[in-house]
Design an enzyme around this catalytic site. Structure first.
Site, PDB file in Angstrom:
ATOM      1  CB  THR A  29      14.312   6.443  18.149  1.00 52.75           C
ATOM      2  OG1 THR A  29      15.704   6.125  18.101  1.00 52.75           O
ATOM      3  CG2 THR A  29      14.057   7.661  17.274  1.00 52.75           C
ATOM      4  N   GLY A  30      12.307   8.511  19.728  1.00 57.15           N
ATOM      5  CA  GLY A  30      10.963   9.087  19.768  1.00 57.15           C
ATOM      6  C   GLY A  30      10.776   9.911  21.030  1.00 57.15           C
ATOM      7  CB  THR A  32       7.674   7.592  24.777  1.00 62.76           C
ATOM      8  OG1 THR A  32       6.566   7.975  23.959  1.00 62.76           O
ATOM      9  CG2 THR A  32       7.162   7.151  26.137  1.00 62.76           C
ATOM     10  CB  ALA A  86       5.147   0.931  20.766  1.00 66.03           C
ATOM     11  N   GLY A  99       7.261   4.894  13.728  1.00 68.43           N
ATOM     12  CA  GLY A  99       6.767   6.220  13.342  1.00 68.43           C
ATOM     13  C   GLY A  99       7.917   7.185  13.101  1.00 68.43           C
ATOM     14  N   GLY A 100       8.978   7.017  13.878  1.00 66.09           N
ATOM     15  CA  GLY A 100      10.146   7.893  13.735  1.00 66.09           C
ATOM     16  C   GLY A 100      11.145   7.386  12.711  1.00 66.09           C
ATOM     17  CD  GLU A 106      12.777   2.455  17.136  1.00 67.66           C
ATOM     18  OE1 GLU A 106      12.692   3.601  17.593  1.00 67.66           O
ATOM     19  OE2 GLU A 106      11.865   1.924  16.486  1.00 67.66           O
TER      20      GLU A 106
HETATM   21  C1  5RP Z   1      10.519   5.354  16.347  1.00 70.81           C
HETATM   22  C2  5RP Z   1       9.501   4.593  17.134  1.00 70.81           C
HETATM   23  C3  5RP Z   1       8.883   5.285  18.276  1.00 70.81           C
HETATM   24  O1  5RP Z   1       9.128   4.540  19.432  1.00 70.81           O
HETATM   25  C4  5RP Z   1       7.407   5.407  18.044  1.00 70.81           C
HETATM   26  O2  5RP Z   1       7.190   6.064  16.814  1.00 70.81           O
HETATM   27  C5  5RP Z   1       6.721   6.184  19.175  1.00 70.81           C
HETATM   28  O3  5RP Z   1       7.163   7.501  19.156  1.00 70.81           O
HETATM   29  P1  5RP Z   1       6.722   8.542  20.272  1.00 70.81           P
HETATM   30  O4  5RP Z   1       7.277   8.044  21.563  1.00 70.81           O
HETATM   31  O5  5RP Z   1       7.317   9.850  19.834  1.00 70.81           O
HETATM   32  O6  5RP Z   1       5.207   8.582  20.283  1.00 70.81           O
HETATM   33  O7  5RP Z   1       9.202   3.445  16.879  1.00 70.81           O
HETATM   34  O8  5RP Z   1      10.972   4.622  15.242  1.00 70.81           O
END
Ligand code: 5RP
Length: 228
Positions: A29-30, A32, A86, A99-100, A106
């Site tokens: 998720t996120g 990336t 991450a 963060g998400g 996950e």
């Molecule tokens: C979601 C996560 C994401 O992988 C992490 O927040 C990185 O997000 P992004 O790829 O948008 O920077 O752990 O729960």
């Protein structure tokens, strides 16, 4: 100026090269992970035969929109390869994720995966993790209790809210605390203490789940494997 989104794409594309016919694939998720999911969708349209387990409702919706066949842990208890982002990670592949807000699912997917590949832009590879806030999923009933317990461990803790001020809820309907401990000299000990708090359902420390790290740096993908 570094184009972090372009680096995310570089890392995602390299990771998706490792996805093969017949595999069960964990989808992170996120932003990336979304690059990787779009790349997997492109390969599925070209004939790649896989089934995937998404780590969030948002990822599930994206995968469905791209025609990626989905499955779940009732059908498949093992995942061949998982690809996820991450928030921060060090060279020992110890990371902060969430963060998400999808870190509980996950972590399950990462642990079920034979090969868990973390994909990041170059800003997220750090000498020591802890500058990023550490997310903690809590049973709403216990949120105040867990917040006090985590604060007593020396962190600044806040209940996550959405932009409109309402409480953030995970896909499971739980609350999220964001804790700032500062740089972590002993993430293993912290993880043990956190896990012992009743009502705390998951934390965003990934100690041993990640097998490989792919970092986008400029237009290059740098690969790092967990040492045995
Ligand atoms: C979601 C996560 C994401 O992988 C992490 O927040 C990185 O997000 P992004 O790829 O948008 O920077 O752990 O729960």
């Amino acid at each position: 100026m570094v184009n972090l989104d372009a680096e995310k794409l570089v890392a995602a594309r390299r990771a998706v090269e490792f996805v093969e016919d017949g595999q069960v694939v964990g989808l992170g998720t996120g932003s990336t992970a979304a690059h990787a999911i779009r790349e997997i969708g492109r390969r599925v349209r070209e004939g790649l035969q896989i089934v995937a387990i998404p780590t969030s409702l948002a990822t599930e919706a994206l995968a469905r929109s791209l025609g990626i066949p989905l499955t779940n842990f009732d059908e498949h208890q093992k995942i061949d390869i998982a690809i996820d982002g991450a928030d921060e990670i060090d060279s020992n592949l110890v990371a902060i994720k969430g963060g998400g807000g999808a870190f509980l699912r996950e972590k399950i997917v990462a642990q079920a995966a034979t090969r868990m590949i973390c994909i990041i832009d170059s800003s997220k590879l750090v000498p020591q993790i802890g500058a990023a806030k550490l997310p903690i999923e809590v049973l709403p009933f216990a949120a105040g209790f867990v917040q006090a317990a985590v604060a007593a461990m020396g962190a600044q803790v806040s209940l996550r809210r959405k932009a409109d001020g309402s409480l953030f809820a995970t896909d499971q309907g739980n609350a999220v605390l964001d804790a700032r401990f500062g740089l972590l000299s002993n993430p293993e000990a912290l993880a043990r203490k956190l896990t012992s708090i009743p009502g705390l359902l998951a934390h965003g420390l990934f100690l041993s789940e990640i097998d490989e790290l792919i970092t986008g740096r400029g237009d290059q993908a740098e690969c790092l494997r967990r040492s045995a």
